[in-house]
Design a protein around this motif. Structure first.
Motif, PDB file in Angstrom:
ATOM      1  N   ALA A 165       0.781  -1.378  -0.011  1.00  0.00           N
ATOM      2  CA  ALA A 165       0.075  -0.138   0.135  1.00  0.00           C
ATOM      3  C   ALA A 165       0.889   1.324   0.037  1.00  0.00           C
ATOM      4  N   GLU A 166       2.026   1.225   0.551  1.00  0.00           N
ATOM      5  CA  GLU A 166       3.031   2.358   0.433  1.00  0.00           C
ATOM      6  C   GLU A 166       3.672   2.444  -0.581  1.00  0.00           C
ATOM      7  N   GLY A 167       3.775   1.463  -1.365  1.00  0.00           N
ATOM      8  CA  GLY A 167       4.892   1.867  -2.601  1.00  0.00           C
ATOM      9  C   GLY A 167       5.583   0.478  -2.935  1.00  0.00           C
ATOM     10  N   LEU A 168       6.305   0.590  -4.007  1.00  0.00           N
ATOM     11  CA  LEU A 168       7.357  -0.585  -4.329  1.00  0.00           C
ATOM     12  C   LEU A 168       8.379  -0.423  -3.460  1.00  0.00           C
ATOM     13  N   THR A 169       8.985  -1.707  -2.799  1.00  0.00           N
ATOM     14  CA  THR A 169      10.108  -1.550  -1.973  1.00  0.00           C
ATOM     15  C   THR A 169      11.209  -2.353  -2.325  1.00  0.00           C
ATOM     16  N   LEU A 170      12.319  -2.459  -2.121  1.00  0.00           N
ATOM     17  CA  LEU A 170      13.443  -3.439  -2.490  1.00  0.00           C
ATOM     18  C   LEU A 170      14.012  -3.912  -1.079  1.00  0.00           C
ATOM     19  N   THR A 171      13.899  -5.265  -0.942  1.00  0.00           N
ATOM     20  CA  THR A 171      14.310  -5.844   0.466  1.00  0.00           C
ATOM     21  C   THR A 171      15.114  -7.088   0.175  1.00  0.00           C
ATOM     22  N   ASP A 172      15.700  -7.101   1.357  1.00  0.00           N
ATOM     23  CA  ASP A 172      16.511  -8.534   1.516  1.00  0.00           C
ATOM     24  C   ASP A 172      16.082  -9.497   2.608  1.00  0.00           C
ATOM     25  N   GLY A 173      14.678  -9.068   3.227  1.00  0.00           N
ATOM     26  CA  GLY A 173      13.976  -9.771   4.201  1.00  0.00           C
ATOM     27  C   GLY A 173      14.561  -9.016   5.686  1.00  0.00           C
ATOM     28  N   GLU A 174      15.338  -8.243   5.783  1.00  0.00           N
ATOM     29  CA  GLU A 174      15.671  -7.419   6.749  1.00  0.00           C
ATOM     30  C   GLU A 174      15.597  -5.888   6.636  1.00  0.00           C
ATOM     31  N   LEU A 175      16.345  -5.601   5.845  1.00  0.00           N
ATOM     32  CA  LEU A 175      16.623  -4.262   5.303  1.00  0.00           C
ATOM     33  C   LEU A 175      15.662  -3.744   4.043  1.00  0.00           C
ATOM     34  N   SER A 176      15.027  -2.870   4.045  1.00  0.00           N
ATOM     35  CA  SER A 176      14.006  -2.594   2.770  1.00  0.00           C
ATOM     36  C   SER A 176      14.188  -1.015   2.571  1.00  0.00           C
ATOM     37  N   ILE A 177      14.066  -0.588   1.326  1.00  0.00           N
ATOM     38  CA  ILE A 177      14.177   0.698   1.032  1.00  0.00           C
ATOM     39  C   ILE A 177      13.030   1.031  -0.207  1.00  0.00           C
ATOM     40  N   MET A 178      12.534   2.377  -0.270  1.00  0.00           N
ATOM     41  CA  MET A 178      11.834   3.097  -1.184  1.00  0.00           C
ATOM     42  C   MET A 178      12.160   4.299  -1.567  1.00  0.00           C
ATOM     43  N   VAL A 179      11.493   4.838  -2.546  1.00  0.00           N
ATOM     44  CA  VAL A 179      11.928   6.306  -3.042  1.00  0.00           C
ATOM     45  C   VAL A 179      10.519   6.806  -2.263  1.00  0.00           C
ATOM     46  N   ASP A 180      10.765   7.942  -1.461  1.00  0.00           N
ATOM     47  CA  ASP A 180       9.558   8.555  -0.960  1.00  0.00           C
ATOM     48  C   ASP A 180      10.070   9.817  -0.712  1.00  0.00           C
ATOM     49  N   PHE A 181       9.752  10.799  -1.746  1.00  0.00           N
ATOM     50  CA  PHE A 181      10.140  12.198  -1.815  1.00  0.00           C
ATOM     51  C   PHE A 181       9.567  12.982  -0.773  1.00  0.00           C
ATOM     52  N   ARG A 182       8.602  12.495  -0.024  1.00  0.00           N
ATOM     53  CA  ARG A 182       8.133  13.033   1.219  1.00  0.00           C
ATOM     54  C   ARG A 182       9.142  13.585   2.165  1.00  0.00           C
ATOM     55  N   GLU A 183      10.042  12.753   2.251  1.00  0.00           N
ATOM     56  CA  GLU A 183      11.099  13.030   3.077  1.00  0.00           C
ATOM     57  C   GLU A 183      11.983  13.989   2.897  1.00  0.00           C
ATOM     58  N   MET A 184      11.949  14.644   1.658  1.00  0.00           N
ATOM     59  CA  MET A 184      12.631  15.652   0.987  1.00  0.00           C
ATOM     60  C   MET A 184      12.190  17.005   1.291  1.00  0.00           C
ATOM     61  N   LEU A 185      10.812  17.050   1.596  1.00  0.00           N
ATOM     62  CA  LEU A 185      10.053  18.249   1.731  1.00  0.00           C
ATOM     63  C   LEU A 185      10.500  19.375   2.435  1.00  0.00           C
ATOM     64  N   PRO A 186      11.182  18.928   3.849  1.00  0.00           N
ATOM     65  CA  PRO A 186      12.014  20.320   4.465  1.00  0.00           C
ATOM     66  C   PRO A 186      13.265  21.041   3.411  1.00  0.00           C
ATOM     67  N   ARG A 187      13.787  20.082   2.630  1.00  0.00           N
ATOM     68  CA  ARG A 187      14.807  20.869   1.834  1.00  0.00           C
ATOM     69  C   ARG A 187      14.305  21.512   0.654  1.00  0.00           C
ATOM     70  N   LEU A 188      12.951  21.398   0.412  1.00  0.00           N
ATOM     71  CA  LEU A 188      12.403  21.921  -0.969  1.00  0.00           C
ATOM     72  C   LEU A 188      11.768  23.381  -0.732  1.00  0.00           C
ATOM     73  N   LYS A 189      11.894  23.739   0.657  1.00  0.00           N
ATOM     74  CA  LYS A 189      11.224  25.202   0.973  1.00  0.00           C
ATOM     75  C   LYS A 189      12.238  25.974   0.096  1.00  0.00           C
ATOM     76  N   GLN A 190      11.783  27.082  -0.478  1.00  0.00           N
ATOM     77  CA  GLN A 190      12.470  28.132  -1.289  1.00  0.00           C
ATOM     78  C   GLN A 190      13.567  28.796  -0.446  1.00  0.00           C
TER      79      GLN A 190
END
Length: 229
Positions: A24-49
């Motif tokens: 439901a969150e999106g597409l993730t890459l995992t090895d069964g323990e670690l997992s990552i996905m691209v989530d641009f919401r984490e970048m929002l603070p840096r995107l302020k003008q």
């Protein structure tokens, strides 16, 4: 992503003990323990003008005296964070990602970001190409203003997220192009500027000295400036 595409990817990824999972969150890459996905919401603070104007990457890429949008090729897109910063700052960005697994994760992240009002405009200035940028930059039907190169080098940040990304990404197949091939292709694209992201104390890419460099605490941007009519 269709079930057939997911099966095809996971058949290949099984050889390096990785898999793609759609939830439901999106597409993730995992090895069964670690997992990552691209989530641009984490970048929002840096995107302020106010923050964008202080970004060293934006300062390195922007050509003074030329109106926006300036066109930029990100030849080594990865998870697209740098491209997002540049797009939010007004650049029109074409991203190249060689590895199809990273590319499909990035594509998924971009599609989800288009549904978020705070990200929609910036992501709308990003165009993703899955393929080898050393070939793509020699076949462009336009001359970009800037080319950004960020060949993978060891993680310089100490955050757990960065470490996690590198642990998983390093299992994937690396591009076959050399530093020389990458830089030569960037020059062949005939830009006004090439910006190269490097570790602060790292060597010049392909041992070629830039026109000038901008230095931060951990990274350095080497800038090649070209005269173009």
């Amino acid at each position: 992503m269709t079930n057939e595409e997911l099966i095809r990817f996971n058949t290949k990824l099984a050889t390096v003990n990785l898999s793609l999972q759609q939830n439901a969150e999106g597409l993730t890459l995992t090895d069964g323990e670690l997992s990552i996905m691209v989530d641009f919401r984490e970048m929002l603070p840096r995107l302020k003008q106010s923050n964008l104007q202080r970004e060293m990457l934006v300062k390195a890429a922007r050509i003074k005296g030329q109106p926006m949008p300036q066109t930029l090729i990100d030849a080594t897109a990865g998870f697209g964070e740098d491209s997002l910063i540049l797009a939010a700052a007004g650049f029109q960005v074409q991203l190249y990602e060689f590895d199809e697994v990273i590319a499909v994760l990035l594509k998924d992240g971009m599609e989800r970001a288009l549904e978020i009002p705070e990200l929609k405009e910036a992501v709308g200035r990003m165009k993703l190409v899955c393929g080898d940028s050393t070939e793509g930059m020699r076949k462009l039907d336009f001359k970009p203003d800037i080319v950004l190169l960020d060949p993978m080098f060891p993680a310089r940040q100490k955050s757990a997220l960065i470490k996690k990304k590198f642990q998983l990404i390093q299992r994937l197949e690396s591009p076959c192009s050399t530093e020389e091939q990458l830089l030569d292709a960037a020059v062949a694209a005939d830009p006004k500027r090439i910006v190269i992201k490097r570790p602060l104390k790292g060597p010049y890419l392909a041992d070629r000295k830039p026109s000038y460099s901008l230095e931060g605490k951990a990274i350095r941007y080497d800038c090649f400036v070209f005269a173009r009519n």
